[in-house]
Design a protein around this motif. Structure first.
Motif, PDB file in Angstrom:
ATOM      1  N   GLU A 265      22.318  34.024  63.192  1.00  0.00           N
ATOM      2  CA  GLU A 265      21.743  34.641  64.377  1.00  0.00           C
ATOM      3  C   GLU A 265      22.553  35.866  64.775  1.00  0.00           C
ATOM      4  N   ARG A 266      21.852  36.905  65.160  1.00  0.00           N
ATOM      5  CA  ARG A 266      22.516  38.141  65.568  1.00  0.00           C
ATOM      6  C   ARG A 266      23.079  37.977  66.973  1.00  0.00           C
ATOM      7  N   ILE A 267      24.337  38.262  67.129  1.00  0.00           N
ATOM      8  CA  ILE A 267      24.991  38.180  68.429  1.00  0.00           C
ATOM      9  C   ILE A 267      24.940  39.553  69.077  1.00  0.00           C
ATOM     10  N   THR A 268      24.462  39.591  70.315  1.00  0.00           N
ATOM     11  CA  THR A 268      24.362  40.852  71.029  1.00  0.00           C
ATOM     12  C   THR A 268      25.640  41.106  71.800  1.00  0.00           C
ATOM     13  N   ASN A 269      26.285  42.225  71.538  1.00  0.00           N
ATOM     14  CA  ASN A 269      27.474  42.635  72.266  1.00  0.00           C
ATOM     15  C   ASN A 269      27.132  43.944  72.936  1.00  0.00           C
ATOM     16  N   LYS A 270      26.960  43.900  74.244  1.00  0.00           N
ATOM     17  CA  LYS A 270      26.534  45.090  74.973  1.00  0.00           C
ATOM     18  C   LYS A 270      27.620  46.166  75.036  1.00  0.00           C
ATOM     19  N   ASP A 271      28.830  45.870  74.586  1.00  0.00           N
ATOM     20  CA  ASP A 271      29.912  46.848  74.594  1.00  0.00           C
ATOM     21  C   ASP A 271      30.030  47.584  73.261  1.00  0.00           C
ATOM     22  N   PHE A 272      29.242  47.190  72.273  1.00  0.00           N
ATOM     23  CA  PHE A 272      29.346  47.798  70.953  1.00  0.00           C
ATOM     24  C   PHE A 272      27.960  47.957  70.347  1.00  0.00           C
ATOM     25  N   VAL A 273      27.713  49.092  69.780  1.00  0.00           N
ATOM     26  CA  VAL A 273      26.465  49.346  69.069  1.00  0.00           C
ATOM     27  C   VAL A 273      26.820  49.955  67.722  1.00  0.00           C
ATOM     28  N   ASP A 274      26.330  49.342  66.665  1.00  0.00           N
ATOM     29  CA  ASP A 274      26.526  49.866  65.321  1.00  0.00           C
ATOM     30  C   ASP A 274      25.423  50.902  65.057  1.00  0.00           C
TER      31      ASP A 274
ATOM     32  N   ASP B 190      23.500  55.880  72.598  1.00  0.00           N
ATOM     33  CA  ASP B 190      24.486  56.390  73.551  1.00  0.00           C
ATOM     34  C   ASP B 190      24.119  55.999  74.984  1.00  0.00           C
ATOM     35  N   ILE B 191      22.865  56.140  75.327  1.00  0.00           N
ATOM     36  CA  ILE B 191      22.408  55.767  76.671  1.00  0.00           C
ATOM     37  C   ILE B 191      22.656  54.282  76.911  1.00  0.00           C
ATOM     38  N   TYR B 192      22.356  53.473  75.917  1.00  0.00           N
ATOM     39  CA  TYR B 192      22.550  52.028  76.045  1.00  0.00           C
ATOM     40  C   TYR B 192      24.029  51.670  76.215  1.00  0.00           C
ATOM     41  N   VAL B 193      24.893  52.281  75.415  1.00  0.00           N
ATOM     42  CA  VAL B 193      26.323  51.982  75.500  1.00  0.00           C
ATOM     43  C   VAL B 193      26.887  52.402  76.860  1.00  0.00           C
TER      44      VAL B 193
ATOM     45  N   ALA C 292      12.799  55.136  71.376  1.00  0.00           N
ATOM     46  CA  ALA C 292      13.950  54.720  72.181  1.00  0.00           C
ATOM     47  C   ALA C 292      13.733  53.329  72.757  1.00  0.00           C
ATOM     48  N   MET C 293      12.531  53.056  73.248  1.00  0.00           N
ATOM     49  CA  MET C 293      12.235  51.730  73.798  1.00  0.00           C
ATOM     50  C   MET C 293      12.396  50.653  72.724  1.00  0.00           C
ATOM     51  N   GLY C 294      11.948  50.947  71.531  1.00  0.00           N
ATOM     52  CA  GLY C 294      12.116  49.999  70.437  1.00  0.00           C
ATOM     53  C   GLY C 294      13.580  49.762  70.115  1.00  0.00           C
ATOM     54  N   CYS C 295      14.356  50.821  70.147  1.00  0.00           N
ATOM     55  CA  CYS C 295      15.794  50.703  69.899  1.00  0.00           C
ATOM     56  C   CYS C 295      16.447  49.845  70.979  1.00  0.00           C
ATOM     57  N   TRP C 296      16.125  50.126  72.237  1.00  0.00           N
ATOM     58  CA  TRP C 296      16.713  49.352  73.332  1.00  0.00           C
ATOM     59  C   TRP C 296      16.297  47.895  73.275  1.00  0.00           C
ATOM     60  N   ALA C 297      15.079  47.630  72.863  1.00  0.00           N
ATOM     61  CA  ALA C 297      14.626  46.245  72.718  1.00  0.00           C
ATOM     62  C   ALA C 297      15.444  45.528  71.650  1.00  0.00           C
ATOM     63  N   ARG C 298      15.718  46.221  70.548  1.00  0.00           N
ATOM     64  CA  ARG C 298      16.544  45.628  69.496  1.00  0.00           C
ATOM     65  C   ARG C 298      17.954  45.366  70.000  1.00  0.00           C
ATOM     66  N   LEU C 299      18.527  46.340  70.718  1.00  0.00           N
ATOM     67  CA  LEU C 299      19.895  46.211  71.182  1.00  0.00           C
ATOM     68  C   LEU C 299      20.036  45.152  72.274  1.00  0.00           C
ATOM     69  N   SER C 300      19.026  45.003  73.099  1.00  0.00           N
ATOM     70  CA  SER C 300      19.073  44.046  74.202  1.00  0.00           C
ATOM     71  C   SER C 300      18.696  42.647  73.784  1.00  0.00           C
ATOM     72  N   GLY C 301      18.030  42.538  72.643  1.00  0.00           N
ATOM     73  CA  GLY C 301      17.578  41.231  72.216  1.00  0.00           C
ATOM     74  C   GLY C 301      16.427  40.748  73.088  1.00  0.00           C
TER      75      GLY C 301
END
Length: 100
Positions: free
Chosen positions: A2-11, A46-49, A83-92
């Protein structure tokens, strides 16, 4: 695994790989990956981080402000969608789709 979401880091490189694969299958509203997709995904990351607990409205406002400064991306109709798709991926699963 399972992918762990870390809101302090984005690859960012991993995100770019994901979006390049989507681009190559024709799933994105863009003609050129390097000039349309990659810059938007980098901005979205960048906006998400900078504001990982922000709202989609705040993120979109920030995105539009930044895009207005970039002549090559100004008015690109697919920017918000990507961008919305990216944020959805990053936010889980926490970033559920909103109606309207």
């Amino acid at each position: 695994m399972e992918r762990i979401t870390n809101k302090d880091f984005v690859d960012v490189e991993r995100e770019l790989q994901h979006w390049q694969a989507a681009f190559q299958t024709g799933d994105l509203p863009a003609v050129n990956f390097r000039h349309e997709v990659a810059p938007v995904i980098r901005l979205a990351c960048d906006i998400y981080v900078r504001n990982p607990h922000g709202t989609r409205t705040a993120w979109l406002t920030d995105l539009q402000s930044r895009l207005a400064l970039r002549t090559s991306l100004r008015g690109h109709p697919g920017s918000a969608e990507m961008a919305m798709g990216c944020w959805a991926r990053l936010s889980g699963p926490a970033l559920a789709p909103q109606a309207g």
